[in-house]
Design an enzyme around this catalytic site. Structure first.
Site, PDB file in Angstrom:
ATOM      1  N   GLY A 177       0.840  -1.206   0.000  1.00  0.00           N
ATOM      2  CA  GLY A 177       0.000   0.000   0.000  1.00  0.00           C
ATOM      3  C   GLY A 177       0.865   1.242   0.000  1.00  0.00           C
ATOM      4  O   GLY A 177       0.494   2.295   0.519  1.00  0.00           O
ATOM      5  N   GLN A 181      -2.069   6.793   1.693  1.00  0.00           N
ATOM      6  CA  GLN A 181      -1.842   7.942   2.591  1.00  0.00           C
ATOM      7  C   GLN A 181      -1.085   7.572   3.874  1.00  0.00           C
ATOM      8  O   GLN A 181      -0.274   8.366   4.348  1.00  0.00           O
ATOM      9  CB  GLN A 181      -3.113   8.746   2.858  1.00  0.00           C
ATOM     10  CG  GLN A 181      -4.303   8.024   3.371  1.00  0.00           C
ATOM     11  CD  GLN A 181      -5.123   8.897   4.329  1.00  0.00           C
ATOM     12  OE1 GLN A 181      -4.854  10.080   4.501  1.00  0.00           O
ATOM     13  NE2 GLN A 181      -6.102   8.283   4.979  1.00  0.00           N
ATOM     14  N   CYS A 209       1.270   5.349   4.112  1.00  0.00           N
ATOM     15  CA  CYS A 209       2.675   5.182   3.710  1.00  0.00           C
ATOM     16  C   CYS A 209       3.353   6.491   3.362  1.00  0.00           C
ATOM     17  O   CYS A 209       4.583   6.586   3.430  1.00  0.00           O
ATOM     18  CB  CYS A 209       2.774   4.177   2.567  1.00  0.00           C
ATOM     19  SG  CYS A 209       2.521   2.495   3.177  1.00  0.00           S
ATOM     20  N   ARG A 236     -13.788  -0.350   2.077  1.00  0.00           N
ATOM     21  CA  ARG A 236     -15.198  -0.624   1.787  1.00  0.00           C
ATOM     22  C   ARG A 236     -15.739   0.488   0.882  1.00  0.00           C
ATOM     23  O   ARG A 236     -15.582   1.669   1.162  1.00  0.00           O
ATOM     24  CB  ARG A 236     -16.013  -0.673   3.080  1.00  0.00           C
ATOM     25  CG  ARG A 236     -17.388  -1.303   2.856  1.00  0.00           C
ATOM     26  CD  ARG A 236     -18.322  -1.042   3.997  1.00  0.00           C
ATOM     27  NE  ARG A 236     -17.977  -1.793   5.193  1.00  0.00           N
ATOM     28  CZ  ARG A 236     -18.731  -2.775   5.697  1.00  0.00           C
ATOM     29  NH1 ARG A 236     -19.854  -3.123   5.115  1.00  0.00           N
ATOM     30  NH2 ARG A 236     -18.357  -3.380   6.801  1.00  0.00           N
ATOM     31  N   GLN A 271      -0.713 -12.699  -0.491  1.00  0.00           N
ATOM     32  CA  GLN A 271       0.487 -12.182   0.175  1.00  0.00           C
ATOM     33  C   GLN A 271       1.022 -13.173   1.208  1.00  0.00           C
ATOM     34  O   GLN A 271       2.235 -13.311   1.381  1.00  0.00           O
ATOM     35  CB  GLN A 271       0.197 -10.799   0.781  1.00  0.00           C
ATOM     36  CG  GLN A 271      -0.059  -9.777  -0.349  1.00  0.00           C
ATOM     37  CD  GLN A 271      -0.311  -8.365   0.133  1.00  0.00           C
ATOM     38  OE1 GLN A 271      -0.354  -8.097   1.338  1.00  0.00           O
ATOM     39  NE2 GLN A 271      -0.496  -7.451  -0.800  1.00  0.00           N
ATOM     40  N   ASP A 299      -4.906   2.260  18.669  1.00  0.00           N
ATOM     41  CA  ASP A 299      -5.935   2.277  19.713  1.00  0.00           C
ATOM     42  C   ASP A 299      -5.282   2.448  21.096  1.00  0.00           C
ATOM     43  O   ASP A 299      -5.764   3.200  21.946  1.00  0.00           O
ATOM     44  CB  ASP A 299      -6.736   0.970  19.666  1.00  0.00           C
ATOM     45  CG  ASP A 299      -7.250   0.690  18.264  1.00  0.00           C
ATOM     46  OD1 ASP A 299      -8.079   1.458  17.773  1.00  0.00           O
ATOM     47  OD2 ASP A 299      -6.775  -0.291  17.649  1.00  0.00           O
ATOM     48  N   HIS A 327      -9.548  -4.791  16.610  1.00  0.00           N
ATOM     49  CA  HIS A 327      -9.382  -3.396  16.185  1.00  0.00           C
ATOM     50  C   HIS A 327     -10.691  -2.958  15.538  1.00  0.00           C
ATOM     51  O   HIS A 327     -10.856  -2.997  14.322  1.00  0.00           O
ATOM     52  CB  HIS A 327      -8.218  -3.261  15.197  1.00  0.00           C
ATOM     53  CG  HIS A 327      -8.207  -1.919  14.523  1.00  0.00           C
ATOM     54  ND1 HIS A 327      -7.977  -0.748  15.197  1.00  0.00           N
ATOM     55  CD2 HIS A 327      -8.426  -1.560  13.233  1.00  0.00           C
ATOM     56  CE1 HIS A 327      -8.056   0.269  14.350  1.00  0.00           C
ATOM     57  NE2 HIS A 327      -8.338  -0.200  13.158  1.00  0.00           N
TER      58      HIS A 327
END
Ligand code: NAX
Length: 327
Positions: A11, A15, A17, A91, A111, A158, A186
């Protein structure tokens, strides 16, 4: 050591990264140890990723030994020591939960298999992409030759939110807060545990002594903080998620401070009644590159009920991905 540590990140044009890669390259992850970045993206995002690589070059980071990019996990993960799986399918309108799980399932089965084939023998894999716990479960299950203890999912953001909200309530610096735990998933069902947390070395709940605030303000504020950031910023948490990803991997690789612990979602060994094999958040200490779940904490009835509710949600997700044939 002068041999660069190979850090693979997925990824990479996204954003999180855009903050994460610069933190890794500047030494926030491994200090002066040279790192080689291996960056995975989907094919259409590679031109954008090339722009990010230009900016990494323009930082002239002394300990950045090299950067490789690509869209083939078997190439990008080859020999990787530390792997951060950040990329995931968000989503979209009209997607139901099982569409989301199967879209991400394809990513994390592939992966997981690639890691199994080509990663370094000491590989550690941290999943940030949501649904993080279940994506980690899928990757772990598809990488049968990698010990299950080398997979974790990110609940450090969190954890950090829980520390910060508690410090602000008590009017102390966040450095006064130790022994925080996020239990469970999470998600909005997570349980931030003030009964076992400490502020200036003393029990946190006792210093607040307000169950109503705890249940009806504190827990929802911590659990829904991601939504509050989206409402304020018009985009989801990125710099704070990158910070948490770096801290989680840093502590896993280099250890947690004496007397304290951190929250990591790791495969359950049955501790605290969490079913064996689920990836759920626990208090852990880390030393010599591995973690141990902190044992013997007292969990009261309120805590038991909160943990059970979050674990039930994880089991529902586990059943759903099992039915989809992903694990
Ligand atoms: P972005 O949408 O900005 O970036 C995601 C990137 O992943 C995109 O560039 C996309 O092309 C790439 N990608 C998609 N499929 C891929 C694949 N198969 N291989 C490699 N790359 C792929 O999302 P961003 O804001 O960076 O968030 C990334 C993930 O982190 C999301 O799933 C998000 O929900 C999750 N988060 C997790 C948090 C946590 O605490 N665990 C908090 C922050 C964040 O919400």
């Amino acid at each position: 050591s002068t041999t660069p540590v190979k850090v693979a990140v997925t990824g990479a044009a996204g954003q999180i990264c855009y903050s994460l890669l610069f933190r890794i390259a500047s030494g926030a992850l491994l200090g002066d140890t040279p790192v080689e970045l291996r960056l995975l993206e989907i094919t259409p995002a590679l031109p954008r990723l090339e722009g990010v690589v230009m900016e990494l070059e323009d930082c002239a980071f002394a300990n950045l030994a090299g950067v490789q990019i690509g869209d083939d996990p078997e190439k990008v993960f080859d020999g990787a020591n530390l792997v951060m799986l950040v990329g995931a399918m968000p989503r979209k309108e009209g997607m139901d939960r099982s569409d989301l799980l199967s879209a991400n399932g394809k990513i994390f089965t592939g992966q997981g298999k690639a890691l199994n084939k080509v990663a370094a023998s000491d590989v550690k894999v941290l999943v940030t992409g949501n649904p993080a716990n279940t994506n980690a479960l899928i990757a772990m299950d598809n990488a049968k030759d990698i010990p299950r203890e080398r997979f974790s999912a990110l609940t450090r953001l969190d954890h950090n939110r829980a520390k910060s909200q508690l410090a602000s309530k008590l009017g102390v610096g966040v450095g006064s807060v130790t022994n925080m735990t996020i239990w469970g998933n999470h998600s909005n069902t997570q349980y931030p545990d003030l009964y076992n947390a400490k502020v200036d070395g003393k029990n946190a709940f006792a210093q607040i002594n307000d169950q109503d605030w705890y249940e009806n303000e504190y827990i929802p504020t911590v659990a829904k903080r991601g939504g509050a950031v989206i409402a304020a910023r018009g985009a989801s948490s990125a710099a704070s998620a990158a910070n948490a990803t770096v801290e989680a991997m840093h502590d896993w690789a280099l250890g947690t401070p004496a007397g304290d612990w951190v929250s990591m979602s790791v495969v359950s060994d049955g501790s605290y009644g969490v079913p064996e094999g689920l990836i759920s958040s626990f208090p852990v200490t880390c030393a010599n590159g591995s973690y141990s779940i902190v044992q013997g904490l007292e969990i009261n009835d309120f805590g038991k009920q909160k943990i059970a509710a979050s674990v039930a949600e994880l089991q529902t997700e586990q059943n759903a991905v099992r039915e989809l044939g992903l694990i």
